[in-house]
Design a protein around this motif. Structure first.
Motif, PDB file in Angstrom:
ATOM      1  N   SER A   1      -0.140  12.233   5.245  1.00 30.95           N
ATOM      2  CA  SER A   1       0.835  12.333   5.870  1.00 30.95           C
ATOM      3  C   SER A   1       1.389  14.044   6.237  1.00 30.95           C
TER       4      SER A   1
ATOM      5  N   GLY B   1      -2.659   4.535   0.817  1.00 27.97           N
ATOM      6  CA  GLY B   1      -1.979   4.957   2.043  1.00 27.97           C
ATOM      7  C   GLY B   1      -2.584   5.249   3.106  1.00 27.97           C
TER       8      GLY B   1
ATOM      9  N   SER C   1       8.515   2.314   4.074  1.00 22.75           N
ATOM     10  CA  SER C   1       7.144   2.609   4.313  1.00 22.75           C
ATOM     11  C   SER C   1       7.011   4.250   5.143  1.00 22.75           C
TER      12      SER C   1
ATOM     13  N   TRP D   1      -2.463   3.912   7.383  1.00 21.37           N
ATOM     14  CA  TRP D   1      -1.204   3.103   7.688  1.00 21.37           C
ATOM     15  C   TRP D   1      -0.055   3.663   8.733  1.00 21.37           C
ATOM     16  N   SER D   2      -0.200   5.122   8.575  1.00 21.23           N
ATOM     17  CA  SER D   2       0.800   5.749   9.606  1.00 21.23           C
ATOM     18  C   SER D   2       1.005   5.115  11.065  1.00 21.23           C
TER      19      SER D   2
ATOM     20  N   SER E   1       0.858  -1.269   0.125  1.00 19.64           N
ATOM     21  CA  SER E   1       0.040  -0.042  -0.036  1.00 19.64           C
ATOM     22  C   SER E   1       0.809   1.167  -0.117  1.00 19.64           C
ATOM     23  N   THR E   2       1.790   1.227   0.836  1.00 17.71           N
ATOM     24  CA  THR E   2       2.621   2.461   1.193  1.00 17.71           C
ATOM     25  C   THR E   2       3.950   2.796   0.209  1.00 17.71           C
ATOM     26  N   TRP E   3       4.144   1.687  -0.551  1.00 16.83           N
ATOM     27  CA  TRP E   3       5.263   1.819  -1.541  1.00 16.83           C
ATOM     28  C   TRP E   3       4.735   2.038  -2.944  1.00 16.83           C
TER      29      TRP E   3
ATOM     30  N   VAL F   1       0.535   6.161  -2.466  1.00 14.32           N
ATOM     31  CA  VAL F   1      -0.003   6.261  -1.015  1.00 14.32           C
ATOM     32  C   VAL F   1      -1.353   7.374  -1.225  1.00 14.32           C
TER      33      VAL F   1
ATOM     34  N   HIS G   1       7.580   6.959   2.800  1.00 13.59           N
ATOM     35  CA  HIS G   1       6.429   7.071   2.055  1.00 13.59           C
ATOM     36  C   HIS G   1       5.360   8.078   2.520  1.00 13.59           C
ATOM     37  N   LEU G   2       5.182   7.871   3.930  1.00 16.40           N
ATOM     38  CA  LEU G   2       4.306   8.635   4.731  1.00 16.40           C
ATOM     39  C   LEU G   2       4.706   9.741   5.507  1.00 16.40           C
TER      40      LEU G   2
ATOM     41  N   TYR H   1       4.917   7.676  -7.621  1.00 17.88           N
ATOM     42  CA  TYR H   1       5.228   8.210  -6.069  1.00 17.88           C
ATOM     43  C   TYR H   1       5.420   9.580  -5.969  1.00 17.88           C
TER      44      TYR H   1
END
Length: 941
Positions: free
Chosen positions: A772, A558, A586, A561-562, A549-551, A554, A589-590, A734
């Motif tokens: 994020s 995303g 991860s 997920w944090s 999900s994060t890679w 996002v 990315h976040l 990304y």
């Protein structure tokens, strides 16, 4: 000491010098280095100095920090009670060591609080300990014999310390190493004193002093064969006298041309052969356990085998009794080597079994002896070796773990366990950058099966790291995952995800599949990966879904997920290094990487030295990215060049161009456009033909940022829309969300206000502020810049600048403040614009972004601020920020501050992140001066 007047004079001056210094004695075996060390110790004792002695042990050369532990043990408190942690003896006000130093020693010597620290952190802790010891009025001499056998980690720290003793009076380090054996001291850049052979006259005098009864013929033979080596001059006559003259002389002449140390070993071997079996067994146990190490001024740091009833060996000159302690030690390291070489394989295995039992409380030492003691397959021993390998991996010993796993495979009782352990060894070898060995181990795990999971893992890492091959590698991993998923041998109901479960291999394949997909960075690849992930059902772990999900994207995957990344980061010490790096990716990315960075900085040197090399390079990339985000650009540049040098040296084309891409980003934000474009071109030319979208997107982002720095907004816009179209975020790109501010600014400056507004609204509608902290900051900035009325603009500017994490992204925040100041000056007049413009100018100056700073200063002049007008006073700190800053300036860690103020360490870190830019600093070391400069009173809570 015959013929050693020069060496004696130098050692005497060395010992009596008031300044701290280090010296390395280098010479062949038997030349008298140990005797010179004894002389130095006697001279130091006469001067009233404290002497600490240690000896490198060949059997422990693979155990990280074993030598350092032996050297420092007499200086650490509570050495007489091994059942308690020495750190427990420290009182809160104990001045001996800082909390940081104590933590470094705890980590280095295997305490459960954390991983071994890097060389610099541990070296500083050692310097603190040595300085405190010497500060009590008694100078300190550290004497290290057989330094060539010191483990790599200890030798690195000793080199670090030795190079810094010049400014620390009262502390000296004296090391002896063999000239014919490579060691870390060869490149330590420490002063050296060569210890050569004696001159003919001195050799004759020494021989006559000890063996005046020799006939002329024998005397000439000894002098010729010894070649000026003192040990040979003392031992050869005894050998000639031990048997019939002609036979002994023939034996000696028969060794002509053999290196002298080997000839002396043969002499010792002849003496050993005359000893009884019981005595030789005792000597063998002592030799294999490092009993040749001279004890220091305290009890041994690790229980050693104590040789008993060996008077016969003492009488024939193989052992000596230390006068200070009464402990037995081998007369010379060559004696120990002879003992081991003379023993039969069965005798060595028997000795190793005894030593394995002796070290049952030390898993890694026990593993060394178990590996050598067992011949036939034995599952219990194999399991112990496997457990030790896992422990070593998590402590930075991946290279050692490969050997133990390979040995565990040899001792496995079933074919399945043997293949599994060889596959594990292949995987760890790949992470340790032994890619060729990983391939051979993978083939051994499944002979003739080029598409076995272990073989696919090994080959895929090789193709990805070296060549950046993502297309074919992706297809091959997908096929391997599907075969393993459908395999009848899979046990989905197995309760563990441990080494004895085939699903761990599946998890590793999935993780590599996700990494390849991330580098490919295109929609088709990611969609195929997610399809495969969905077919795994419960076999796909939460970590796999987190990475997927994060890679990938996002913006679309995303959300939520944090918090899970933060929870998974709670126990980093218990995770393998490659799992830590995946989790940290991860977090990047976040935009929550900063809390993980201290751990990465602590372990990266360890992994690059003896652990997972590939994970170590990725850790450097992640540290660089966090430094870049936080505005620590000088440090980021150093980190980037280090990562580039390592990746280039190891032949990792992918990692090398990734480092170049990050350095290009750094050059672009600093306005060094020529450098940025040169690096950008190199990255793009390598990555685009290979389909590595992860890097080509960075290249486009570099082009946009570099053009913005020079005011070339049309070029910036063209680069930005190469990443994503205005008003949308291209799936699985990304950089699409990360370049939001670049596209909006470029569009506004080129008259494309409608496209800029559409893009800002798309960010809001996609929920970027919830994904994020950085995306929240730039989304509100973009909405403010494109707002259709002043009220909306002011609201979004306020939300951006007041965001709790805004200060963690100083470059983006300064850009938003610059835009805000420009807007305010045009709408409300110059006076209202001065504060945001001053804040922006100060931030760009501090970041060393001259092009952006020039723009901010130009706007300040337009607002009526003269170029040399003093900047407004620092922004006021809140009560909590001021208190946290004061405690941090006093040397307390975030954890200690949190305990005093009843805050979490994370909250303390957040306060410091906000306080640093307000004070105009970037490091904790500058806190005290900054707090002294400001004149504001402490605010009322």
């Amino acid at each position: 000491m015959v013929g050693r007047d020069g060496e004696r004079a130098r050692l005497s001056a060395f010992v009596r010098a008031p300044d701290g210094q280090a010296l390395v004695l280098r010479g062949e075996a038997g030349v008298g280095k140990s005797t010179l060390l004894d002389l130095a110790a006697r001279l130091a004792a006469e001067e009233g100095q404290l002497i600490v002695r240690a000896t490198g042990v060949e059997a422990e050369s693979g155990l990280p920090h074993a030598g350092l532990h032996q050297l420092l043990y007499p200086l650490l408190p509570d050495t007489g009670r091994p059942d308690e942690h020495w750190r427990d003896e420290y009182r809160p006000d104990d001045p001996r060591l800082s909390a940081t130093a104590r933590a470094a020693f705890d980590a280095a010597f295997g305490r459960p609080d954390g991983p071994p620290p890097p060389v610099m952190a541990l070296g500083i802790a050692v310097l603190d300990l040595l300085s405190w010891t010497a500060s009590k009025g008694r100078p300190l001499l550290l004497v290290l014999d057989d330094g060539q056998w010191l483990d790599g980690a200890s030798a690195e720290v000793c080199g670090f310390v030795g190079r810094r003793l010049a400014g620390r009076p009262g502390v000296k380090l004296l090391v002896a190493v063999r000239a014919d054996t490579a060691s870390r001291f060869d490149t330590a850049a420490l002063p050296e004193a060569p210890v050569g052979a004696l001159t003919d006259a001195d050799a004759t005098r020494l021989l006559d002093l000890h063996h005046p009864e020799l006939g002329r013929q024998v005397r000439g033979l000894v002098l010729e064969q010894a070649g000026g080596n003192p040990l040979a001059l003392l031992e050869l006559p005894a050998h000639l006298a031990s048997g019939p003259g002609d036979r002994a002389t023939q034996d000696l002449l028969g060794l002509h041309g053999v290196p002298l140390p080997r000839r002396i070993q043969e002499i010792y071997a002849a003496r050993l052969a005359r000893l009884g079996d019981t005595v030789r067994a005792e000597l063998l146990r002592g030799a294999l356990d490092g009993a040749a190490a001279r004890p220091g001024d305290g009890p041994a740091p690790v229980a050693r085998y104590r040789m008993r009833e060996v008077d016969e060996a003492v009488a024939c000159g193989l052992l000596v009794v230390e006068p200070a302690t009464g402990e037995l030690a081998f007369r010379h390291p060559l004696v120990r080597s002879s003992v081991v070489q003379l023993a039969t394989p069965d005798q060595r295995r028997s000795a190793h079994r005894v030593l394995a039992q002796l070290h049952r409380e030390y898993p890694e030492r026990r593993a060394i002896h178990l590996a050598a003691a067992t011949v036939d397959p034995e599952e219990g021993v194999a399991a112990d070796l496997e457990a030790a390998a896992r422990s070593a991996t998590r402590r930075g010993g991946a290279r050692m773990a490969v050997s133990w796993l390979t040995r565990a495979a040899e001792l496995s009782e079933t074919r399945v366990d043997r293949s599994r352990r060889l596959g594990e060894a292949a995987y760890v070898a790949g992470q340790a950058d032994h890619l060729g060995r990983a391939r051979s181990l993978a083939l051994a795990a499944a002979p003739g099966a080029d598409e076995s999971p272990a073989a696919v893992l090994a080959d895929s890492y090789l193709a990805l790291y070296r060549e950046g091959e993502v297309r074919a590698t992706h297809r091959r991993i997908v096929a391997a995952v599907e075969r393993l998923r459908d395999s009848p041998d899979r046990r989905p109901d197995h309760p563990d995800q441990g080494p004895d479960c085939p699903d761990e291999v599946l998890d590793r394949l999935v993780s590599l599949l996700l990494a390849v997909s991330q580098y490919a960075g295109n929609r088709a690849t990611w969609q195929r990966t997610h399809e495969v992930l969905a077919t795994l059902g419960g076999l796909a772990t939460e970590r796999a879904w987190m990475y997927g999900s994060t890679w990938s994207d996002v913006v679309r995957h995303g959300a939520g997920w944090s918090r899970r990344v933060e929870r998974a980061s709670a126990g980093l010490e218990e995770q393998d290094p490659w799992d830590v790096t995946r989790l940290a990716v991860s977090a990047y990315h976040l935009d929550v990487l900063s809390p993980l960075r201290p751990y990465l900085e602590r372990v990266v040197d360890r992994e690059l030295d003896t652990g997972a090399m590939s994970s170590g390079i990725v850790m450097l990339h992640l540290v660089l990215l966090d430094q870049l985000a936080l505005g620590q650009w000088d440090a980021a540049e150093r980190t980037g060049h280090r990562a580039l040098a390592l990746a280039t040296e190891r032949g990792h084309g992918l990692f090398a161009h990734q480092a170049r891409a990050y350095l290009a980003q750094l050059a672009a934000v600093r306005g060094r456009t020529a450098e940025a474009r040169e690096l950008q071109a190199a990255v793009d030319a390598w990555a685009r033909p290979r389909g590595i979208g992860f890097l080509t997107q960075i290249a486009d982002a570099v082009g946009a940022t570099a053009a913005l720095s020079t005011g070339d907004y049309e070029t910036a816009f063209l680069h930005a829309i190469g990443i994503t179209t205005p008003g949308a975020f291209r799936p699985y790109a990304y950089q699409a969300s990360r370049t939001l501010l670049d596209l909006v600014e470029a569009a506004l400056h080129t008259g494309r206000a409608g496209q800029a507004r559409a893009h800002a609204l798309a960010a809001r509608d996609a929920g970027l502020p919830d994904l994020s902290p950085r995306l929240a900051l730039i989304t509100h900035g973009a909405l403010a810049m494109t707002a259709e009325d002043d009220t909306e603009a002011a609201a979004h500017y306020a939300r951006a600048q007041s965001h709790p994490a805004a200060e963690r992204f100083p470059f983006e925040l300064a850009r938003i403040r610059l835009a805000y100041g420009i807007a305010v000056r045009r709408l409300r007049g110059a006076a209202a614009a001065r504060i945001p413009l001053t804040e922006a100018a100060r931030a760009f100056d501090r970041l060393d972004a001259p092009a952006w700073a020039a723009r901010a200063h130009a706007e300040l002049r337009a607002a009526g601020v003269a170029p040399h007008t003093p900047a407004p006073a620092p922004l006021p700190l809140t009560w909590q920020e001021r208190r946290v800053a004061e405690l941090a300036a006093g040397g307390l860690t975030n954890k200690e501050i949190g305990e005093r103020m009843r805050l979490s360490p994370r909250t303390v870190g957040a306060h410091l992140y906000r306080a640093f830019p307000k004070l105009g600093i970037t490091t904790r070391a500058a806190l005290r001066d900054a707090l002294t400069r400001i004149s504001q009173p402490t605010p009322t809570p």
